[in-house]
Design a protein around this motif. Structure first.
Motif, PDB file in Angstrom:
ATOM      1  N   ASP A  41       2.402 -28.517  -7.891  1.00  0.00           N
ATOM      2  CA  ASP A  41       3.527 -28.943  -8.724  1.00  0.00           C
ATOM      3  C   ASP A  41       4.786 -29.293  -7.935  1.00  0.00           C
ATOM      4  O   ASP A  41       5.868 -29.410  -8.502  1.00  0.00           O
ATOM      5  CB  ASP A  41       3.874 -27.870  -9.773  1.00  0.00           C
ATOM      6  N   ARG A  42       4.656 -29.444  -6.625  1.00  0.00           N
ATOM      7  CA  ARG A  42       5.785 -29.906  -5.812  1.00  0.00           C
ATOM      8  C   ARG A  42       5.321 -31.124  -5.020  1.00  0.00           C
ATOM      9  O   ARG A  42       4.313 -31.054  -4.318  1.00  0.00           O
ATOM     10  CB  ARG A  42       6.266 -28.819  -4.851  1.00  0.00           C
ATOM     11  N   GLY A 117      -2.428 -19.262  -5.396  1.00  0.00           N
ATOM     12  CA  GLY A 117      -1.961 -20.390  -6.191  1.00  0.00           C
ATOM     13  C   GLY A 117      -2.255 -21.743  -5.598  1.00  0.00           C
ATOM     14  O   GLY A 117      -1.556 -22.719  -5.881  1.00  0.00           O
ATOM     15  N   ASN A 118      -3.297 -21.845  -4.764  1.00  0.00           N
ATOM     16  CA  ASN A 118      -3.698 -23.118  -4.151  1.00  0.00           C
ATOM     17  C   ASN A 118      -2.661 -23.681  -3.190  1.00  0.00           C
ATOM     18  O   ASN A 118      -2.634 -24.894  -2.933  1.00  0.00           O
ATOM     19  CB  ASN A 118      -4.017 -24.166  -5.233  1.00  0.00           C
ATOM     20  N   ASN A 161       9.458 -21.122  -3.222  1.00  0.00           N
ATOM     21  CA  ASN A 161       9.493 -20.654  -4.606  1.00  0.00           C
ATOM     22  C   ASN A 161      10.679 -19.755  -4.914  1.00  0.00           C
ATOM     23  O   ASN A 161      10.905 -19.383  -6.075  1.00  0.00           O
ATOM     24  CB  ASN A 161       8.201 -19.898  -4.934  1.00  0.00           C
ATOM     25  N   GLY A 162      11.408 -19.358  -3.881  1.00  0.00           N
ATOM     26  CA  GLY A 162      12.544 -18.474  -4.104  1.00  0.00           C
ATOM     27  C   GLY A 162      12.137 -17.098  -4.594  1.00  0.00           C
ATOM     28  O   GLY A 162      12.871 -16.450  -5.351  1.00  0.00           O
TER      29      GLY A 162
END
Length: 236
Positions: A41-42, A117-118, A161-162
């Protein structure tokens, strides 16, 4: 794909990634260290490296990540691989020729890292030297490099991801026997040796190793040992 350079990003300590990378490079007698990380998703490639500026510019402007032989092979691999295996393949010849012309060493080792998370990283080290010199230099350091690759991957993903590391907030629970097996394997014991030492069958040892790998989200035994060190289950 947009490349986000993490070289100047703050690390958990006082040093930047550039400082940490250069310390590792000097201590291990290497010319270059680089890493590229992608997360679901990035759309960006998060990376850092000590390569010449001319090569980094070409790599970004031509979007070479999508045709990089190291990345292509890393996606297909579960273990570290030496560039000697791939640099003379006809389909990769043009890419490597361009890289060598812009200061990239002919000898390198790349380590694929797959995380929760891949998430995915390619951690690479390289050095200007002959093939035989490279083999002698890198072979004793592969285990340490796998540990560093796993550690850097986790740190980069957390930064992207912080969030704090999942291994810090919810460490996997290995049994005492699984930890003992990993310790003995890391110390050089074979499955046959462990079977005798622990008075169990080789199949039981293999099952314990597989269980530890699954709990540590590791694809290989070496990767499991690296992750176990990273979270303090084994002595680093």
């Amino acid at each position: 794909m947009k490349i986000i350079n993490l070289a100047k990003a703050d690390t958990p300590g006082a040093k930047t990634y550039a400082d940490v990378i250069d310390d590792m490079r000097v201590q291990m007698g290497l010319d270059h260290i680089a890493c590229g990380t992608v997360v679901p998703d990035r759309p960006e490639l998060f990376g850092y490296g000590t390569y010449p500026e001319a090569w980094l510019k070409i790599y970004g402007e031509r979007n070479l990540f999508e045709t990089d032989p190291v990345v292509i092979v890393a996606y297909q691999s579960a273990s570290p691989f030496n560039w000697l295996r791939i640099r003379d393949r006809p389909e990769f010849a043009a890419f490597f020729a361009l890289a060598f012309e812009n200061g990239i060493p002919r000898n390198g080792l790349s380590i694929p890292v797959r995380g929760a998370g891949n998430s995915f990283s390619v951690f690479t080290v390289s050095k200007h030297c002959t093939d035989s010199e490279w083999a002698r230099h890198i072979s004793p350091q592969i285990g340490t490099l796998m540990f560093l690759a796993s550690q850097m991957h986790d740190n980069i993903v957390c930064q992207i991801n912080g969030l704090p590391s999942a291994y810090e907030t919810l460490p996997p629970k290995l049994s005492d026997r699984e930890i003992e097996v990993l310790n003995l394997v890391e110390g050089g014991k074979s499955i046959e040796d462990l079977s005798v030492t622990l008075a169990v069958t080789p199949k039981t040892i293999e099952m314990m190793i597989r269980s530890a790998r699954i709990k540590l989200d590791a694809l290989t035994l070496d990767h499991a040992i690296a992750r176990a060190k990273d979270i303090g289950l084994l002595a680093a």
